[in-house]
Motif scaffolding. Structure first.
Motif, PDB file in Angstrom:
ATOM      1  N   LEU A  56     107.146  65.861  17.245  1.00  9.10           N
ATOM      2  CA  LEU A  56     107.914  67.390  17.393  1.00  9.10           C
ATOM      3  C   LEU A  56     108.759  66.703  18.155  1.00  9.10           C
ATOM      4  CD1 LEU A  56     104.168  67.796  17.772  1.00  9.10           C
ATOM      5  CD2 LEU A  56     104.750  69.842  17.926  1.00  9.10           C
ATOM      6  N   TYR A  58     108.962  65.892  21.448  1.00  4.68           N
ATOM      7  CA  TYR A  58     108.381  65.792  22.167  1.00  4.68           C
ATOM      8  C   TYR A  58     107.941  64.866  23.083  1.00  4.68           C
ATOM      9  CZ  TYR A  58     105.789  69.326  25.640  1.00  4.68           C
ATOM     10  OH  TYR A  58     105.368  70.058  27.101  1.00  4.68           O
ATOM     11  N   TYR A  82     117.900  71.977  21.951  1.00  2.00           N
ATOM     12  CA  TYR A  82     116.474  73.121  22.148  1.00  2.00           C
ATOM     13  C   TYR A  82     116.360  73.544  21.296  1.00  2.00           C
ATOM     14  CZ  TYR A  82     112.490  75.275  25.176  1.00  2.00           C
ATOM     15  OH  TYR A  82     111.965  75.724  25.084  1.00  2.00           O
ATOM     16  N   LEU A  85     115.497  72.237  17.945  1.00  2.00           N
ATOM     17  CA  LEU A  85     113.834  72.056  18.571  1.00  2.00           C
ATOM     18  C   LEU A  85     112.453  73.044  17.988  1.00  2.00           C
ATOM     19  CD1 LEU A  85     114.316  69.046  20.733  1.00  2.00           C
ATOM     20  CD2 LEU A  85     113.305  68.937  18.593  1.00  2.00           C
ATOM     21  N   ARG A  86     113.041  74.110  19.262  1.00  2.00           N
ATOM     22  CA  ARG A  86     111.957  75.420  19.061  1.00  2.00           C
ATOM     23  C   ARG A  86     111.874  75.930  16.985  1.00  2.00           C
ATOM     24  NH1 ARG A  86     112.169  80.431  20.407  1.00  2.00           N
ATOM     25  NH2 ARG A  86     113.690  80.850  19.848  1.00  2.00           N
ATOM     26  N   GLU A  87     112.545  75.335  16.637  1.00  2.00           N
ATOM     27  CA  GLU A  87     112.592  76.117  15.076  1.00  2.00           C
ATOM     28  C   GLU A  87     111.838  75.124  14.512  1.00  2.00           C
ATOM     29  OE1 GLU A  87     116.464  76.245  12.934  1.00  2.00           O
ATOM     30  OE2 GLU A  87     117.680  77.860  15.321  1.00  2.00           O
ATOM     31  N   ARG A  89     109.494  72.909  15.893  1.00  2.00           N
ATOM     32  CA  ARG A  89     107.859  72.863  16.322  1.00  2.00           C
ATOM     33  C   ARG A  89     107.083  74.534  15.785  1.00  2.00           C
ATOM     34  NH1 ARG A  89     110.303  71.345  22.795  1.00  2.00           N
ATOM     35  NH2 ARG A  89     110.272  69.340  22.377  1.00  2.00           N
ATOM     36  N   GLY A  90     106.358  73.828  15.800  1.00  3.26           N
ATOM     37  CA  GLY A  90     104.875  75.592  15.356  1.00  3.26           C
ATOM     38  C   GLY A  90     105.586  76.567  14.259  1.00  3.26           C
ATOM     39  N   ALA A 117     102.498  81.816  16.355  1.00  5.84           N
ATOM     40  CA  ALA A 117     103.651  81.394  15.864  1.00  5.84           C
ATOM     41  C   ALA A 117     104.246  81.043  15.063  1.00  5.84           C
ATOM     42  CB  ALA A 117     103.278  79.205  16.019  1.00  5.84           C
ATOM     43  N   HIS A 121     108.483  83.096  14.724  1.00  2.00           N
ATOM     44  CA  HIS A 121     109.117  82.399  13.758  1.00  2.00           C
ATOM     45  C   HIS A 121     109.220  83.253  12.194  1.00  2.00           C
ATOM     46  CE1 HIS A 121     108.895  78.745  15.584  1.00  2.00           C
ATOM     47  NE2 HIS A 121     107.508  78.179  16.049  1.00  2.00           N
TER      48      HIS A 121
ATOM     49  N   GLU C 220     104.585  76.048  24.668  1.00  2.00           N
ATOM     50  CA  GLU C 220     105.544  75.187  24.243  1.00  2.00           C
ATOM     51  C   GLU C 220     106.370  74.927  23.033  1.00  2.00           C
ATOM     52  OE1 GLU C 220     109.425  73.174  26.679  1.00  2.00           O
ATOM     53  OE2 GLU C 220     106.566  74.003  27.152  1.00  2.00           O
ATOM     54  N   LEU C 221     104.163  73.859  22.473  1.00  2.00           N
ATOM     55  CA  LEU C 221     104.731  72.995  21.163  1.00  2.00           C
ATOM     56  C   LEU C 221     104.614  74.582  19.965  1.00  2.00           C
ATOM     57  CD1 LEU C 221     102.427  69.973  21.594  1.00  2.00           C
ATOM     58  CD2 LEU C 221     104.531  70.280  21.969  1.00  2.00           C
ATOM     59  N   LYS C 222     104.459  75.205  20.097  1.00  2.00           N
ATOM     60  CA  LYS C 222     104.299  76.990  19.103  1.00  2.00           C
ATOM     61  C   LYS C 222     106.145  76.581  18.165  1.00  2.00           C
ATOM     62  CE  LYS C 222     100.810  79.292  19.691  1.00  2.00           C
ATOM     63  NZ  LYS C 222      99.679  80.377  19.928  1.00  2.00           N
ATOM     64  N   GLY C 223     107.139  76.338  19.996  1.00  2.00           N
ATOM     65  CA  GLY C 223     108.078  76.773  19.275  1.00  2.00           C
ATOM     66  C   GLY C 223     108.537  78.162  19.804  1.00  2.00           C
ATOM     67  N   LEU C 224     107.605  78.802  20.601  1.00  2.00           N
ATOM     68  CA  LEU C 224     108.546  79.836  21.604  1.00  2.00           C
ATOM     69  C   LEU C 224     109.263  79.819  22.538  1.00  2.00           C
ATOM     70  CD1 LEU C 224     104.749  81.245  21.850  1.00  2.00           C
ATOM     71  CD2 LEU C 224     106.184  81.402  19.862  1.00  2.00           C
ATOM     72  N   ALA C 225     110.245  80.720  21.947  1.00  2.00           N
ATOM     73  CA  ALA C 225     111.199  80.792  23.401  1.00  2.00           C
ATOM     74  C   ALA C 225     110.524  81.084  25.210  1.00  2.00           C
ATOM     75  CB  ALA C 225     112.212  82.300  23.528  1.00  2.00           C
ATOM     76  N   ARG C 226     111.523  80.158  25.611  1.00  2.00           N
ATOM     77  CA  ARG C 226     110.886  80.198  27.536  1.00  2.00           C
ATOM     78  C   ARG C 226     110.881  81.377  28.200  1.00  2.00           C
ATOM     79  NH1 ARG C 226     114.215  75.653  28.474  1.00  2.00           N
ATOM     80  NH2 ARG C 226     112.678  73.669  28.335  1.00  2.00           N
ATOM     81  N   ARG C 228     109.577  84.027  26.746  1.00  2.00           N
ATOM     82  CA  ARG C 228     108.155  84.435  26.340  1.00  2.00           C
ATOM     83  C   ARG C 228     106.405  83.365  26.156  1.00  2.00           C
ATOM     84  NH1 ARG C 228     106.000  86.797  21.083  1.00  2.00           N
ATOM     85  NH2 ARG C 228     104.261  86.009  20.622  1.00  2.00           N
ATOM     86  N   ILE C 229     106.868  82.430  26.745  1.00  2.00           N
ATOM     87  CA  ILE C 229     106.264  82.016  27.546  1.00  2.00           C
ATOM     88  C   ILE C 229     106.172  82.260  28.746  1.00  2.00           C
ATOM     89  CG2 ILE C 229     106.192  78.722  28.532  1.00  2.00           C
ATOM     90  CD1 ILE C 229     106.993  77.848  25.694  1.00  2.00           C
TER      91      ILE C 229
END
Lengths: 551, 270, 318
Positions: A56, A58, A82, A85-87, A89-90, A117, A121, C220-226, C228-229
């Motif tokens: 991931l 990560y 970053y 990567l966010r796009e 992940r999840g 998620a 997204h 974080e591994l869901k790719g959420l924005a900081r 939002r986390i």
């Protein structure tokens, strides 16, 4: 068949206590095609989770992806911004953690977390996501799929939560799911349920998966290919059947053959039993944990007490040692009833029954040297001191196959297996007649555990000591026991010589336990599920082409 | 592996040692007697009186040096006593459990439900403010905190298998407390000792500052702040001298303690 | 009944019980310990006859338990007894003083709480950077300093060297709010200084504890924005420990008031209590001690109840 994930020569480093970076994964390469499952196997500290998270892009705090390449569909993740990567992940890659109980946010309802998620997204709107989550709840055999997700994480069982975590990973319809030891924290019987659920879930969904575990027999049920990791390096990789049939590396070979150890049962001696538990009932406060438990152990023999967590097997050990005086019933040694509480037992009675614990890390006082630890029973019971004591300590270390020089070490300077050997030496120093072994190998890595088992068998042959062996692991039972006692919710459901208990007809619970021990062959899970009357899962076998065609 | 000692901890340690030295030799190197009037009221800093004189014309430097021994000595005595009391009872409560633990814990909970300073004020309304009384009151009130910590860390160790193994071997209470639990609970308690000592210094100084601690003419830092408080109105920083000494000492000790605590948590996290 | 109601009811009952235990301790502290109030009041001039007369007059010749029950019954009626020193009802002496103290403490809290939480969040956001280290060093120094050092240093700087504020926090009844606020400026800063340091360190630890939870990694591994986390996943769980930190520090603040009032000659309850102790005016000391202790107990009780209310496991039982 297209390449989905390609990791090339990945090096990962962790920040040490000395403030410097140390390599924990050294140049591993992984390739994974669409619709395939890769099993990632290795012992604790082999770098499995680190590698799984790297898929991931990560790395945990204090860890960094140092160099190499991680490509998803050709796109480089290492060093990607970053936001990019966010796009991913999840959305394209999701993750299932070992402990779902910790990985779910305690403040929110399960379904809200499962759809978060996908909605965040923008993959689907909330109603679609909820419908998808409920479809998956049903597919994973969660109770009341329409309302299950309204509960909070602490309101459902561990096995259910682990399946819910799988749903959370599947709702966004990712290309790749990383399963990080998803069944390790569960009981054997639950473990199979969850494994089966995961297998069904991924087979219908057209996705690739990385399945991380330390248990080879588990991973062969689900993976097409297997990668064996040791100390941060890939030692062997191949198709599952290939690994099982023709393991090339000594380490892999050891993994494959470990579970095949079997000691034939010896007949009961024609004498009264050495240790007897009669009609014991015990409780913690108002909670009754043992009910009408009987057990007999003969000199020089081994009784294995088998059960899952909560079966009362460890409580039984506490009753025998006198840590928990029973409410009713008694413990007899050599035909003589023992005082219920250890506080009132004579020093000699205490000496004759010794206990070896599951966790060697906390069983040894970290502020005493091995000589003090092993020597104390010598001084305490036999008044052996000075050079005589030192000599005897060295003999005992030799008996547990440790060098004499270890006498001057502290526990922190020993490995887990070495600590367990010191704990065994301490018990032997008391020259006991009964040794209670409480899950003594379950905290150790498989190879080390096997060596400790071999040592116990050898010591028994040499000294004629009797073992009360407590375990949840039937493979160990087969390896070591003469007699078996099966426990369920504080009661003995079946007991007798090993050959009788292991041969049909079984008590239904024994049957369930026996059939939950994964066997080192690929079709085992499907066979068991069919026998248990599950809706037959489509047989994937190991042929990737077949799996790729799954609807 | 021991990480390098950071500069802040080095500074703290050096200052702490300096204060300890002054407390040891202070009265011998003091130029004048603590109670002798040697000049005018609130003379400025000069060669004869490096820290000036106080509200009665006594030499400030001499009083600071005498006060160092008294303030640090009494705080140290109270902290040691509170540790003996707190750890003994805390270990006993953790090891014996049952009603011993229940009774001790309830008593301590009740004592702790009154803020220390308030309880000390209440008691000092009746008791004479002698040094012995001060040490006893401070030690007893503070031992509740030590008890809590000692009991908590001992509880963490008591449940470990090596203690159980010692019990099952038939070892007595003495061996279990001194050989099994003691050595394994020392590091957190040592850090706590520093913190409790700081608290004792602040507490004693506060009491003296309120006029309820060490009685004149004996010099102690808190009392010197009170004596010279009025100087501030005349634009003279006299009370800031003893007050700054207290602050410097407690900051120094806390720097060392902070480093110790960080080290302990770093080790656990690994 | 929802289990949480039962839990809170039990906690409240326990609070009443501990208030009663506090009253017992305070009474015992002044009455049963060795040391005789009558002798102490008369000092050097104590003749046996005079001591006996005073004892009779104060009712000290009656058994202790009887006097305790009288005192307790009086308190429940709102009668705190009569001062030994000036024979006035304690209630009359305490009234205004308590109001002044509560005013000072509330203003200090209003300054300290938001500041501490903000600094705590800043320290977490820039953790292990120079900002965090600077804040850590500053707060460590602040918690090590006696209140009177901070107080006199502020007076020396801002009342003497640069006369911006009054060195003496004189307030009187009927004073307008802006004047009142100006008068307490320095004591408020002093109180806030130490409280902010404690509160900020504990807030930082509480948030860090939550930020290191596995469910934050999940988010974080869901790719959420900081943002939002932090807002959706960390804050709801950090709220309960932060509330706890705040309330516990308010309890400290109430005690810290005593020294600060003496430094600034502020007509509050702490000053009154210290004077009463010096004069050995036992009923007044008991009353002040009881008020301070009760505030402390009630604040801790509030922390417990809020912790129960914000715990999802307790709000949604199995």
């Amino acid at each position: 068949m297209s390449l989905l994930l390609e990791i090339r020569d990945l090096h990962v480093e962790a920040l040490g206590e000395d403030g410097r970076w140390h390599e924990i994964v050294g140049g591993v390469s992984v390739t994974l095609e669409r619709s395939r499952v890769l099993g990632l196997i290795g012992e604790s500290g082999a770098g499995k989770s680190t590698l799984g998270l790297a898929a991931l892009g990560y790395a945990r705090r204090g860890v960094r992806l140092a160099r190499g390449s991680i490509r998803l569909d050709g796109e480089e993740l290492l060093g990607a911004p970053y936001e990019r990567l966010r796009e991913i992940r999840g959305r394209r890659v999701t993750y299932v953690a070992q402990s779902a109980a910790a990985a779910f946010n305690p403040a929110f309802r399960i379904e809200d977390q499962c759809i978060e998620a996908a909605v965040a997204h923008g993959l689907m709107d909330e109603a679609e996501a909820r419908a998808e989550a409920r479809r998956l709840f049903a597919k994973l055999r969660l109770p009341d799929p329409e309302t299950f997700g309204r509960r909070y994480p602490h309101q459902v069982s561990g096995g259910q939560l682990q399946r819910a975590m799988t749903v959370m990973a599947l709702v966004p319809r990712p290309d790749l799911v990383v399963f990080d030891e998803p069944t390790t924290a569960l009981d054997v019987t639950t473990q199979i349920e969850v494994l089966a659920a995961i297998k069904t879930a991924i087979e219908g969904e057209d996705l690739a998966a990385i399945y991380i575990t330390h248990d080879l027999a588990l991973v062969v049920q689900i993976a097409h290919r297997i990668l064996v990791l040791k100390d941060g390096r890939a030692v062997e990789e191949g198709e599952t059947s290939e690994i099982l049939e023709r393991p090339r590396q000594p380490y892999t070979r050891a993994l494959v053959h470990l579970r095949r150890r079997f000691r034939p049962e010896r007949p009961r001696p024609a004498e009264p039993p050495l240790l007897e538990v009669r009609g014991v009932e015990a409780a913690y406060g108002a909670v009754r944990v043992l009910e009408d438990v009987d057990l007999a152990l003969w000199r020089g023999r081994t009784v294995a007490v088998v059960g899952e967590s909560g079966s009362g097997k460890t409580t039984l050990a506490r009753v025998v040692t006198g840590l928990l005086p029973p409410r009713r019933g008694e413990v007899r040694l050599d035909g003589r009833p023992l005082q219920p509480s250890y506080r009132r037992r004579s020093r000699d009675d205490l000496r004759r029954i010794q206990l070896v614990y599951q966790m060697p890390d906390v069983a040894l006082n970290p502020r005493q040297t091995v000589e003090e630890i092993v020597g104390r029973p010598l001084t305490f019971y036999f008044d052996v001191r000075g050079t005589a004591r030192r000599r005897r300590v060295e003999e005992l270390l030799d008996a547990v196959e440790l060098p004499a020089s270890f006498a001057d070490r502290y526990p922190a300077e020993l490995s887990g297996g070495q600590k367990q050997r010191v704990a065994i030496a301490r018990a032997l120093a008391a020259e006991p007649e009964v040794m209670i072994c409480d899950e003594v190998t379950s905290a150790l890595d498989v190879q080390v555990a096997d060596a400790v088992l071999a040592l116990l068998l050898e010591l028994q042959a040499r000294t004629g000591i009797a073992y009360l062996y407590i375990t949840h692991d039937l493979a160990t039972v087969k390896a070591i026991a003469d007699e078996i006692v099966v426990m369920l919710r504080g009661r003995v459901v079946e007991s007798g010589p090993k050959s009788e208990v292991l041969a049909p007809p079984h008590h239904p619970y024994t049957e369930l336990l026996l059939s939950s021990v994964p066997e080192m062959e690929t079709g085992w899970l499907d066979r068991i599920l069919r026998r248990r009357g599950h809706r037959a899962a489509p047989v994937a076998g190991n042929a990737p082409a077949e799996a790729g065609r799954m609807p | 592996m021991t990480p390098r000692m950071p500069w802040s901890a080095r500074l703290g340690l050096a200052l702490t040692l300096l204060f300890a030295l002054l407390a040891l030799v202070g009265p011998w190197i003091a130029p004048y007697d603590e109670a002798r009037v040697v000049g005018e009221v609130w003379e400025p800093f000069s060669r004869a009186h490096p820290l000036g004189t106080d509200h009665l014309g006594r030499d400030m430097l001499s009083r600071m040096l005498y006060g160092a021994r008294r303030t640090i000595g009494i705080a140290l005595a109270a902290t040691c006593l509170s540790f003996v009391l707190g750890t003994t009872l805390g270990y006993l409560a953790a090891t014996l459990g049952g009603w011993v633990d229940a009774v001790l814990s309830r008593v301590v909970d009740t004592l702790m439900s009154i803020p220390t300073l308030i309880f000390a004020l209440v008691v000092l309304a009746v008791l004479p403010p002698s040094v012995t009384v001060l040490i006893l009151v401070m030690a007893v009130l503070d031992s509740t905190r030590v008890f809590r910590l000692a009991r908590a860390v001992a509880m963490d160790v008591v449940v470990l298998e090596f203690v159980e193994a010692a019990r099952l071997r038939g070892e007595g209470l003495g061996w279990i407390v001194l050989r099994e639990i003691g050595p394994n609970t020392l590091p957190p308690l040592l850090a706590e000792f520093g913190m409790r000592f700081c608290f004792a210094i602040l507490f004693l100084s506060s009491l003296s500052f309120l006029g309820l601690g060490i009685q004149p003419p004996a010099a102690d830092w808190g009392g010197m702040v009170r004596d010279n408080a009025n100087a501030i109105a005349f634009g003279l920083p006299v009370p800031l001298v003893p007050a700054a000494a207290i602050a410097l000492l407690t900051v120094a000790v806390n720097l060392v303690v902070d480093w110790q605590l960080r080290r302990a948590t770093a080790g656990r996290g690994a | 009944m929802h289990p949480i109601v039962a839990l809170i009811a039990r906690r409240l009952a326990l609070g009443v019980l501990s208030l009663w235990a506090v009253s017992l301790l305070i009474f015992a502290g002044t009455e049963i310990l060795p040391g005789d109030v009558a002798e102490a009041m008369l000092g050097q001039s104590a003749t046996p006859e005079a001591v006996a007369a005073i004892r009779r007059e104060l009712g000290l010749d009656r058994p202790a338990w009887e006097r305790y029950l009288d005192w307790l019954a009086g308190m429940l009626r709102g009668d705190l007894g009569t001062s030994y020193a000036n024979r006035m009802p304690v209630v009359a002496l305490v009234g205004d003083r308590l109001a002044n103290t509560l005013f000072l403490a509330s203003v200090a809290a209003a300054v300290a709480v938001p500041l501490a939480i903000l600094l705590g969040i800043v320290a977490v956001r820039w953790r292990e950077t120079p900002v965090d280290r600077l804040l850590s060093a500053m707060t460590l120094s602040a918690i090590s300093m006696p209140e009177f050092f901070v107080g006199y240093a502020l007076i020396f700087l801002f009342a003497v060297t640069w006369p911006l504020a009054s060195p003496i926090a004189a307030v009187h009844p009927g004073m307008a709010l802006p004047d009142r606020l100006a008068a307490v400026a320095l004591p408020v800063v002093t109180l806030a200084f130490v409280t902010v340091a404690h509160m900020m360190r504990m807030t930082r630890a509480a948030i860090l504890n939550v930020m290191e939870s596995p469910y934050i990694e999940t988010a974080e591994l869901k790719g959420l924005a900081r943002t939002r986390i932090v807002l959706r996943h960390a804050l709801p769980n950090a709220l309960s420990p932060i509330i706890n930190v705040v309330v516990i520090n308010l309890a400290y603040l109430v005690v810290g008031v005593v020294v600060v009032e003496v430094v600034f000659v502020y007509p509050g309850l702490g000053q009154l209590m210290v004077d009463a102790v010096a004069k050995r005016d036992v009923p007044l000391v008991q009353a002040c001690g009881m008020i301070f202790a009760a505030t402390y107990v009630l604040l801790n009780l509030t922390a417990d109840v809020l912790a129960i209310l914000t715990n999802p496991r307790l709000r949604h039982p199995r």
